[in-house]
Structure formats: C-alpha cells, structure tokens
Motif scaffolding. Structure first.
Motif, PDB file in Angstrom:
ATOM      1  N   GLU A 108      13.366  67.538  10.930  1.00  0.00           N
ATOM      2  CA  GLU A 108      13.563  67.239  11.146  1.00  0.00           C
ATOM      3  C   GLU A 108      14.493  67.672  12.182  1.00  0.00           C
ATOM      4  N   TRP A 109      15.458  69.216  12.608  1.00  0.00           N
ATOM      5  CA  TRP A 109      15.078  69.565  12.878  1.00  0.00           C
ATOM      6  C   TRP A 109      14.173  70.391  14.170  1.00  0.00           C
ATOM      7  N   VAL A 128      23.070  75.443  23.533  1.00  0.00           N
ATOM      8  CA  VAL A 128      24.457  75.628  24.285  1.00  0.00           C
ATOM      9  C   VAL A 128      23.574  74.435  25.186  1.00  0.00           C
ATOM     10  N   GLY A 129      21.652  73.814  25.594  1.00  0.00           N
ATOM     11  CA  GLY A 129      21.853  72.605  25.697  1.00  0.00           C
ATOM     12  C   GLY A 129      21.994  71.578  24.809  1.00  0.00           C
ATOM     13  N   ILE A 130      22.047  71.107  23.734  1.00  0.00           N
ATOM     14  CA  ILE A 130      22.094  70.087  22.840  1.00  0.00           C
ATOM     15  C   ILE A 130      23.564  70.014  23.104  1.00  0.00           C
ATOM     16  N   ALA A 272      21.142  64.987  12.842  1.00  0.00           N
ATOM     17  CA  ALA A 272      19.381  65.078  13.473  1.00  0.00           C
ATOM     18  C   ALA A 272      18.864  63.593  14.184  1.00  0.00           C
ATOM     19  N   GLU A 273      18.946  62.800  14.219  1.00  0.00           N
ATOM     20  CA  GLU A 273      18.562  61.669  15.699  1.00  0.00           C
ATOM     21  C   GLU A 273      18.788  62.033  17.407  1.00  0.00           C
ATOM     22  N   VAL A 274      20.737  61.987  16.708  1.00  0.00           N
ATOM     23  CA  VAL A 274      20.918  61.915  18.244  1.00  0.00           C
ATOM     24  C   VAL A 274      20.710  63.114  18.889  1.00  0.00           C
ATOM     25  N   GLN A 275      20.930  64.690  17.731  1.00  0.00           N
ATOM     26  CA  GLN A 275      20.326  65.855  18.718  1.00  0.00           C
ATOM     27  C   GLN A 275      18.779  65.921  19.299  1.00  0.00           C
TER      28      GLN A 275
END
Length: 331
Positions: A108-109, A128-130, A272-275
């Motif tokens: 998931e990551w 940094v992007g996330i 993980a879903e949000v990311q």
C-alpha cells in the motif's frame, strides 16, 4: 545486506554501516531492492531521539526510497517482480527504514516509478511531494487563480509547493537566500521570486497580491506570524508543517476578524489511501513535465552519517548551503 543503521539514538556519529539480514517479505509485502533513498528533517529527529516513536534496534535510517521489486510476499498482487517503485512513510511508527540494500515494504506504500524518472529523483520527491500536496489541496483546498506564497522555494518542500501550485493554476510567490537559489526558483516557474536577505518581502508581496495572499505555506521552523498573518487575504489560510519547539506570537486582531485559518498537519497522520491520491497527481505531473524533483547532494551509502550532517547543518543549523534534497545512493 549492507545497511546504514543505529543501535541507539544520538548525533550522526551513532550511524553505523554494516551487514544485516535480508528481511523476509510478509503477507501483502514486497521485497524491494533499494537503489536510492532521500533524507528528511524528520529522519534527523528520529535518529537524535528528539521525536520518540516505536523503534527496534538495529534501526535502519531513512523514510523515502526508490528501487525495484525483487520478490513478493504471500497475497501481494499489486506489483510484479522487476517493477520500479518509489514511496515514503517507512522508518516511522515501528516500521524499519530503507537505507539498506533491501527492504520489506507493505504494497500500500508503493507507487509505480515513471519510466523516464531516475531513482534518485523518484525518492527525492517522496515525502516532500506528499507533504506539499497534502498542505495545498487536502488542508488549504487551493483553487485555480488563487495566490500562494512559500518561503524557501529552492528547498525540498518549497520546490514542490511552487510547482504543484503552478500546475493547479495558482499565482505563486517565493523567496530564497542567494542569487543561485533565486534562479532555481525562477526556473521552477514562480511568478515572483525574492531574495529574503536583500528584498523587502512584505512590500513585494503586497504589490504582488494587493488584496492579500490566499495560501501561505510556511516551511520555516520559526514562523513569524506577526508578518505573515496581516499579509493574508480575507479567508486566507496559513499552512504549518514544521517548528516543533516554536512558540510564535499570534496577532489575533489581524487573524479572526478576517476569517483566516491556521492549518497544521503532519504527513505521517495521513493514511496510505490518502497519500495515494497525492502520489497519483505527482506521477501525472511528472509525466506531463510539470513537476521535477530537486536533488541537491548525493552520497554513497558508506557516507550516510555525512549526509545526515549536511542536512542537519542546513535545517537546524540554517547554514544555507543546500538547494534541493540530500540523497543516498545505495545501488
């Protein structure tokens, strides 16, 4: 496998380079052959003991990675052996880090690496992007046509904020501390770039956005709210994602009568879903040529302690000698 790890918290000198067993991928995990990792200030806080999280020793350092799927654990079906992948959020909340030749990582990551993106760039855009995406869109709900200001536009998070805000149709102002870093920010597409050592930031920002800034994305560890809040537009949003020991003065008279908002967040609180919503946009922007990670310095695995020293000098020490991310090349 070779790895950079610690057996106790402390200064960069506690980082050791040695052999550890190759981890066995568990259910839903992939064994990833790590090719490059990127360092973040949070890695320094964990290594030093400034931030306490569950940690088993020997603890492999670093959160962000890029590599190739070597083997799949039971029930892992999202990727295939040989797929290039990148991601973040390792080395925290009890997970081992990734500054090693191999790492067992929950699928998931993992994210697919764009074909033309080098591994050093892929890992450099991870946390940094996330972070930039979460702050701009999940917290501040940035809209097309709004104005954004981010200090430190040549830094890790700052460079991502500049490019993502431009990709979303915003007008973007930023600042940097040297002529060289000012040029970096201009090349990233910022509409206004200031040298915070020589330019009058408030007057320049007022000329850039006479009605005020819609989203102020604060990246500094010691924010000056007495300057930033009066420069916000009515219903302006100030995003905070750093400064654990900071205790700034809050000018209430400039804040609540104009319906302004302070929006704090920590990237490791997001699932993980949000990311994955963040990384989907990041991959699309990379493929469209709208997003480019910045690598400032690269070190071999054997020099992992030197890599953390450089980052520490430029975050806690404010040396100002680094533009972009510090990367460790593993393979």
């Amino acid at each position: 496998m070779r790895a950079a790890f610690i057996e106790e918290t402390g200064p960069p000198d506690v980082i050791k380079i040695g052999d550890l067993p190759i981890p066995e991928p568990g259910p839903g995990q992939a064994l990833v052959r790590i090719r490059a990792v990127a360092l973040n200030p949070f890695d320094l806080y964990l290594r030093s003991g400034l931030v306490s999280m569950p940690m088993s020793f020997p603890y492999v350092i670093a959160c962000d990675f890029a590599g190739v799927v070597e083997r799949l654990g039971p029930g892992a079906t999202c990727f295939r052996v040989g797929d290039r992948v990148w991601g973040s959020n390792q080395g925290i909340l009890g997970r081992q880090g990734v500054a090693s030749e191999f790492a067992a990582i929950d699928e998931e990551w993992l994210n697919p690496t764009p074909a033309l993106l080098p591994d050093s760039d892929a890992c450099a855009m991870a946390m940094v992007g996330i972070t930039a995406h979460l702050g701009l869109f999940h917290r501040a709900e940035l809209k097309e046509g709004e104005t954004v200001y981010v200090p430190g536009g040549a830094g890790g998070v700052g460079s991502m904020v500049v490019q993502m805000a431009k990709a979303a149709g915003a007008r973007v102002a930023t600042s940097a501390g040297s002529p060289e870093r000012v040029e970096v920010c201009k090349n990233l597409g910022a509409d206004l770039v200031m040298n915070y050592k020589t330019d009058d930031l408030p007057s320049n920002l007022l000329a850039f956005a006479p009605e005020g800034i819609d989203v102020w994305f604060e990246t500094q560890r010691e924010p000056d709210l007495t300057t930033s809040i009066p420069l916000l537009r009515k219903r302006g949003r100030l995003v905070l994602m750093a400064g654990r020991t900071a205790a700034p003065t809050l000018p209430l008279g400039s804040f609540y009568p104009r319906d302004c908002s302070l929006l704090g967040f920590a990237v490791f609180n997001s699932s993980a879903e949000v990311q994955r919503r963040c990384t989907a946009d990041m991959i699309r922007w990379i493929e469209e040529g709208l997003l480019k990670p910045l690598v400032g310095r690269a070190f071999p695995l054997e020099a992992a302690a030197d890599a953390e020293r450089l980052l520490e000098q430029n975050t806690i020490g404010k040396a100002g000698t680094l533009a972009g991310k510090v990367v460790i090349l593993v393979d």
